[in-house]
Structure formats: C-alpha cells, structure tokens
Enzyme design. Structure first.
Site, PDB file in Angstrom:
ATOM      1  N   SER A 101     -55.064  28.475  57.307  1.00 46.01           N
ATOM      2  CA  SER A 101     -54.781  29.201  56.071  1.00 46.01           C
ATOM      3  C   SER A 101     -53.962  30.441  56.411  1.00 46.01           C
ATOM      4  O   SER A 101     -53.830  30.823  57.582  1.00 46.01           O
ATOM      5  CB  SER A 101     -56.081  29.612  55.380  1.00 46.01           C
ATOM      6  OG  SER A 101     -56.764  30.579  56.176  1.00 46.01           O
ATOM      7  N   ASP A 148     -52.955  25.230  54.697  1.00 42.36           N
ATOM      8  CA  ASP A 148     -53.681  25.123  53.435  1.00 42.36           C
ATOM      9  C   ASP A 148     -52.970  25.901  52.322  1.00 42.36           C
ATOM     10  O   ASP A 148     -51.852  26.369  52.492  1.00 42.36           O
ATOM     11  CB  ASP A 148     -55.108  25.636  53.648  1.00 42.36           C
ATOM     12  CG  ASP A 148     -56.127  24.952  52.758  1.00 42.36           C
ATOM     13  OD1 ASP A 148     -55.746  24.115  51.932  1.00 42.36           O
ATOM     14  OD2 ASP A 148     -57.331  25.278  52.896  1.00 42.36           O
ATOM     15  N   HIS A 149     -53.661  26.060  51.205  1.00 43.11           N
ATOM     16  CA  HIS A 149     -53.135  26.654  49.967  1.00 43.11           C
ATOM     17  C   HIS A 149     -52.090  27.751  50.185  1.00 43.11           C
ATOM     18  O   HIS A 149     -52.377  28.769  50.804  1.00 43.11           O
ATOM     19  CB  HIS A 149     -54.281  27.248  49.146  1.00 43.11           C
ATOM     20  CG  HIS A 149     -55.301  26.252  48.735  1.00 43.11           C
ATOM     21  ND1 HIS A 149     -55.277  25.613  47.508  1.00 43.11           N
ATOM     22  CD2 HIS A 149     -56.388  25.769  49.386  1.00 43.11           C
ATOM     23  CE1 HIS A 149     -56.300  24.786  47.423  1.00 43.11           C
ATOM     24  NE2 HIS A 149     -57.001  24.862  48.554  1.00 43.11           N
ATOM     25  N   GLU A 213     -50.518  20.668  44.721  1.00 41.52           N
ATOM     26  CA  GLU A 213     -51.735  20.655  43.900  1.00 41.52           C
ATOM     27  C   GLU A 213     -51.395  20.568  42.419  1.00 41.52           C
ATOM     28  O   GLU A 213     -50.499  21.245  41.921  1.00 41.52           O
ATOM     29  CB  GLU A 213     -52.583  21.910  44.156  1.00 41.52           C
ATOM     30  CG  GLU A 213     -53.874  21.933  43.333  1.00 41.52           C
ATOM     31  CD  GLU A 213     -54.938  22.853  43.905  1.00 41.52           C
ATOM     32  OE1 GLU A 213     -55.962  23.056  43.230  1.00 41.52           O
ATOM     33  OE2 GLU A 213     -54.741  23.360  45.027  1.00 41.52           O
ATOM     34  N   GLU A 221     -61.882  30.906  47.735  1.00 46.89           N
ATOM     35  CA  GLU A 221     -61.720  30.644  49.155  1.00 46.89           C
ATOM     36  C   GLU A 221     -60.509  31.379  49.690  1.00 46.89           C
ATOM     37  O   GLU A 221     -59.398  31.258  49.175  1.00 46.89           O
ATOM     38  CB  GLU A 221     -61.570  29.145  49.422  1.00 46.89           C
ATOM     39  CG  GLU A 221     -61.374  28.829  50.904  1.00 46.89           C
ATOM     40  CD  GLU A 221     -61.107  27.365  51.127  1.00 46.89           C
ATOM     41  OE1 GLU A 221     -61.941  26.744  51.778  1.00 46.89           O
ATOM     42  OE2 GLU A 221     -60.093  26.862  50.646  1.00 46.89           O
ATOM     43  N   HIS A 266     -64.436  24.971  45.380  1.00 49.11           N
ATOM     44  CA  HIS A 266     -64.629  25.509  46.719  1.00 49.11           C
ATOM     45  C   HIS A 266     -65.981  26.195  46.822  1.00 49.11           C
ATOM     46  O   HIS A 266     -66.498  26.711  45.843  1.00 49.11           O
ATOM     47  CB  HIS A 266     -63.535  26.535  47.041  1.00 49.11           C
ATOM     48  CG  HIS A 266     -62.186  25.939  47.285  1.00 49.11           C
ATOM     49  ND1 HIS A 266     -61.031  26.506  46.805  1.00 49.11           N
ATOM     50  CD2 HIS A 266     -61.805  24.837  47.962  1.00 49.11           C
ATOM     51  CE1 HIS A 266     -59.992  25.778  47.184  1.00 49.11           C
ATOM     52  NE2 HIS A 266     -60.435  24.756  47.875  1.00 49.11           N
ATOM     53  N   GLY A 267     -66.521  26.207  48.026  1.00 51.01           N
ATOM     54  CA  GLY A 267     -67.787  26.885  48.246  1.00 51.01           C
ATOM     55  C   GLY A 267     -68.941  25.906  48.253  1.00 51.01           C
ATOM     56  O   GLY A 267     -68.768  24.689  48.207  1.00 51.01           O
ATOM     57  N   HIS A 305     -60.198  18.255  47.683  1.00 51.00           N
ATOM     58  CA  HIS A 305     -60.518  19.660  47.960  1.00 51.00           C
ATOM     59  C   HIS A 305     -61.809  20.032  47.235  1.00 51.00           C
ATOM     60  O   HIS A 305     -62.032  19.602  46.116  1.00 51.00           O
ATOM     61  CB  HIS A 305     -59.406  20.581  47.451  1.00 51.00           C
ATOM     62  CG  HIS A 305     -58.186  20.620  48.300  1.00 51.00           C
ATOM     63  ND1 HIS A 305     -57.638  21.795  48.758  1.00 51.00           N
ATOM     64  CD2 HIS A 305     -57.386  19.635  48.761  1.00 51.00           C
ATOM     65  CE1 HIS A 305     -56.554  21.530  49.466  1.00 51.00           C
ATOM     66  NE2 HIS A 305     -56.384  20.224  49.466  1.00 51.00           N
ATOM     67  N   SER A 308     -68.035  20.514  47.706  1.00 56.97           N
ATOM     68  CA  SER A 308     -69.359  21.095  47.914  1.00 56.97           C
ATOM     69  C   SER A 308     -70.327  20.630  46.829  1.00 56.97           C
ATOM     70  O   SER A 308     -69.987  20.606  45.648  1.00 56.97           O
ATOM     71  CB  SER A 308     -69.272  22.616  47.888  1.00 56.97           C
ATOM     72  OG  SER A 308     -68.333  23.071  48.825  1.00 56.97           O
ATOM     73  N   ASN A 327     -60.953  18.007  52.705  1.00 55.44           N
ATOM     74  CA  ASN A 327     -60.985  19.299  53.391  1.00 55.44           C
ATOM     75  C   ASN A 327     -62.407  19.830  53.509  1.00 55.44           C
ATOM     76  O   ASN A 327     -63.190  19.742  52.566  1.00 55.44           O
ATOM     77  CB  ASN A 327     -60.125  20.316  52.648  1.00 55.44           C
ATOM     78  CG  ASN A 327     -58.650  20.080  52.864  1.00 55.44           C
ATOM     79  OD1 ASN A 327     -58.235  19.011  53.289  1.00 55.44           O
ATOM     80  ND2 ASN A 327     -57.855  21.084  52.557  1.00 55.44           N
ATOM     81  N   ASP A 329     -64.600  23.294  54.912  1.00 55.53           N
ATOM     82  CA  ASP A 329     -64.574  24.659  55.425  1.00 55.53           C
ATOM     83  C   ASP A 329     -65.944  25.313  55.317  1.00 55.53           C
ATOM     84  O   ASP A 329     -66.520  25.744  56.309  1.00 55.53           O
ATOM     85  CB  ASP A 329     -63.528  25.481  54.664  1.00 55.53           C
ATOM     86  CG  ASP A 329     -63.319  26.871  55.265  1.00 55.53           C
ATOM     87  OD1 ASP A 329     -63.616  27.055  56.457  1.00 55.53           O
ATOM     88  OD2 ASP A 329     -62.854  27.764  54.546  1.00 55.53           O
ATOM     89  N   THR A 330     -66.497  25.365  54.108  1.00 58.02           N
ATOM     90  CA  THR A 330     -67.752  26.084  53.897  1.00 58.02           C
ATOM     91  C   THR A 330     -68.868  25.557  54.805  1.00 58.02           C
ATOM     92  O   THR A 330     -69.582  26.338  55.455  1.00 58.02           O
ATOM     93  CB  THR A 330     -68.180  25.979  52.423  1.00 58.02           C
ATOM     94  OG1 THR A 330     -67.130  26.493  51.600  1.00 58.02           O
ATOM     95  CG2 THR A 330     -69.457  26.753  52.174  1.00 58.02           C
TER      96      THR A 330
END
Length: 400
Positions: A101, A148-149, A213, A221, A266-267, A305, A308, A327, A329-330
C-alpha cells in the site's frame, strides 16, 4: 480479515507484446536462471518460480478461474511479513500475491524519511519489490507483485511507481511489479474508467496488469475511510462492469481485473454484521456472457476485497463466480501480533532485563530479547494463518 475487492481480469487481447531487446546475459546469469526457474506440473508452462508478470500472469489467473481457486493477496509492511508470505506459499503449495500500500511503502522506507511528493512511499515500494525479486525464487513458488488502493489524490504515487516499472522494463524486459490497483470508486463511473483507460494504455505498453474498483469497499484501511458510505454503493451493478470491460478492451494489449463490490467491508466484524451478496458476481457473469456471446460463461475474473466476517461458504461461492484473488490484511496483522504476544508471554520472565532470569540472577537474556526471536514468532503465526486462508481459497497443492 481483509479479503480485498472483486478482482476482475478482462483479457480480450491478452497476447502481450514481445519483451524489448535486452543485453545478452552472462553464462553465470543464464545458469542461475536455469537453476531457479522451475515449471509446475499443474500450472501453465509460462509460469515459473519467482515473480510472474505479463502473459505468464494472465495465464496464471486464467488457470485459477478454470481450476476453481483464488490466490491470497496479502498486504505487507516489511521483510518479516514478506517472509511469512513466502513461507506460507511454500507450505501450502500455491502462488501468493505480495501487496504494498502507499502507507506500507512509506513505512518500509522509514517513517522519518522525507515523503515530499510521495518520495518515501515510492522508494519503499520499489525497494521491497526488488527485495521480493531477490528471494522469491528461493521458495520455489510463483509470486505476484501488486500494489493496493490508489485513489485519485494519490495518482502521483502511481506515476512514480510507473517510472520505476519503465526503467526496470528497459533493462530486464519486464516490469518491476506484476500489477497495480487504481481505486477511483469515489469518482463518477465515466471519470473512474476514463482515468483507468489512460493508465491502462501506459501499463499495457510494458505488460502491467491493471486492477480497478467499481462500487465501494466499506470500512477503513490504510488511509481510505468508507465507514459512512451509503450502503447502496457497496453493490456493483452488472451494467457498470460491462461498461468498464468495453472501454478498457479498446486498449491494445490490455490486461485488467475489476474489484466489483458485493457488500465487501475492510476490517474485522462480528459474524452477521457484513452482508455479502456473491450472487451479484454470478449475475454479472451471466449478464456479460449474454452480451458478449463468445461462449465464455465467466468472462470476468473477480477479486475479493474486504471479506472480514464472511463465511467459508460465501467465500467458496464467490470463487465459483470467478474470483481468482482475495486480499488479506486484518487477519494477518492480528496473527503476526498474536505470535509476538505469545512469545512475550512464554518468555516473560526472561525479558525483564538484560541480566537475571528464573535460572539465576547472573544469567544473560540476550538470546531471548534478540529481535529476531519475537519477530520470528510473528512470522510463523502469520504464515500459519495464511495456510488456513489458502485452504478456504482452494489454493492448497495447486502447483504439482
């Protein structure tokens, strides 16, 4: 768990142009490449160990869609998380996508480094990409280098990365990175795809794949906060995907993927707090297949994406709709910390001073507080979590 955006790969004209002429490698370099590059029995012949770019990347993602697996796309912030990715891929026997990122790049360069005009964010990503290239083949797995983004305000960061890719291409015949993501979902559809098309033209000239996207991934995020977004924007419409496909397909040598939103956030959230609707992906495939009419029942390759709180059933149903990358990450952030936390708990009494522990007041503790010890525990825990993710993604033992 960050399982990022629906990643669509539309490749109507995926035959990449031949690599630019480069200087003839030395005999030593040729022998080294021969030793480290290894074909995989279950993958296309173009895919070898190490970083995968250009046509080989397209072949890999095409194969994933047909074979029914998705590649873990993992955000990294340094060599420790990179090590975890490599180790996990070697253990589960599949490819891995190492993702940087803008904030991660800055952290890799050092938070004290001058980040004027995104200098540190660019330098950190470039340095880490070169590091991955040096070690990737040692693990005997295919690796995708991705960023990423990148929202509209961050395009100067992307411009810097493109210049690094171009320089690498001129000397090596391939780009430094495999792919980049543009996240212009806050803009109108027309502006989003218009800018993406401009970058696609540049990317296609040096065999870089574009991820874009459509719709919005909720949550927050790494500087992108969509916690208060209208819930209607969490669900992409088939007509939007078709429009993007038609526009980007006009670029010669284009290879692209689309992060279509289907309730992604996200998260990490309690089960039931995220309403995923993977049927949107299935409906989009059907809509596009009818419009295109070339016999392909799943014309798009999606990426996922923000998964969670998602059930494994939802994840696997999304893969059936053509998801070829998810993807993370969290969950990997937590896993790394949990490994470090467990190490501290186990050796707590050996970590209270340089001298003195339960074995004696004069006993040294250096081998316990050596940073490599706790960081290694973090690496192992993160790798273990990625092996679990690979299982959910049907990405175990897909090489040989």
């Amino acid at each position: 768990m960050k399982f990022s955006t629906a990643f669509l790969l539309a490749t109507p004209a995926v035959a990449f142009s031949p690599a630019a002429p480069i200087s003839r490698p030395s005999a030593l370099k040729m022998s080294t490449e021969a030793a480290t590059e290894k074909a995989f029995a279950k993958l296309p012949a173009s895919v070898n160990a190490g970083v995968v770019t250009g046509k080989a990347l397209v072949d890999l993602l095409d194969h994933a869609k047909v074979a029914g697996f998705a590649i873990p796309g993992v955000n990294v912030v340094g060599t420790n998380s990179i090590n975890s990715c490599m180790e996990a891929a070697k253990k589960y026997g599949g490819p891995i996508m190492v993702t940087f990122s803008k904030g991660g790049g800055q952290f890799i360069a050092g938070k004290a480094a001058d980040n004027t005009d995104d200098a540190a964010s660019i330098a950190g990503c470039v340095a880490a990409a070169k590091h991955v290239r040096e070690v990737a083949a040692l693990y005997d797995v295919p690796v995708v280098l991705h960023t990423d983004h990148c929202q509209k305000a961050w395009l100067p960061w992307m411009d810097g990365l493109f210049e690094a890719n171009k320089a690498y291409y001129e000397s090596h015949g391939e780009p430094l990175f495999s792919s980049h993501m543009l996240d212009l979902s806050e803009e109108s559809l027309e502006e989003n795809i218009g800018i993406c098309k401009e970058y696609m033209e540049k990317f296609a000239s040096i065999d870089i794949l574009l991820e874009f996207e459509l719709g919005v991934t909720g949550g927050e995020e790494d500087g992108v906060d969509n916690t208060d977004v209208d819930s209607a924007r969490l669900y992409t419409q088939p007509e939007e995907v078709m429009y993007a496909y038609e526009q980007l397909s006009q670029v010669e040598n284009a290879a692209f993927t689309c992060a279509a939103s289907f309730g992604n956030v996200h998260g990490v959230y309690a089960p039931g707090n995220v309403e995923l609707r993977p049927e949107i992906l299935h409906n989009t495939q059907k809509y596009m297949a009818e419009k295109i009419g070339d016999g392909e029942d799943k014309p798009m390759k999606f990426v996922f994406h923000g998964g969670s709180g998602s059930s494994v059933d939802d994840i696997k149903y999304a893969i059936e709709a053509g998801v070829i990358k998810m993807n993370i990450d969290t969950d990997t952030q937590w896993a790394f910390w949990d490994g470090v936390r467990a190490y501290e708990a186990k050796y707590h009494d050996y970590l209270q001073g340089q001298i003195g522990n339960p074995e004696g007041d004069d006993k040294p503790n250096k081998k316990y507080y050596d940073p490599r010890m706790s960081l290694r525990s973090g690496e192992e825990a993160m790798a273990e979590r990625l092996c679990q993710a690979a299982e959910d993604l049907n990405c175990v033992n897909v090489l040989n």
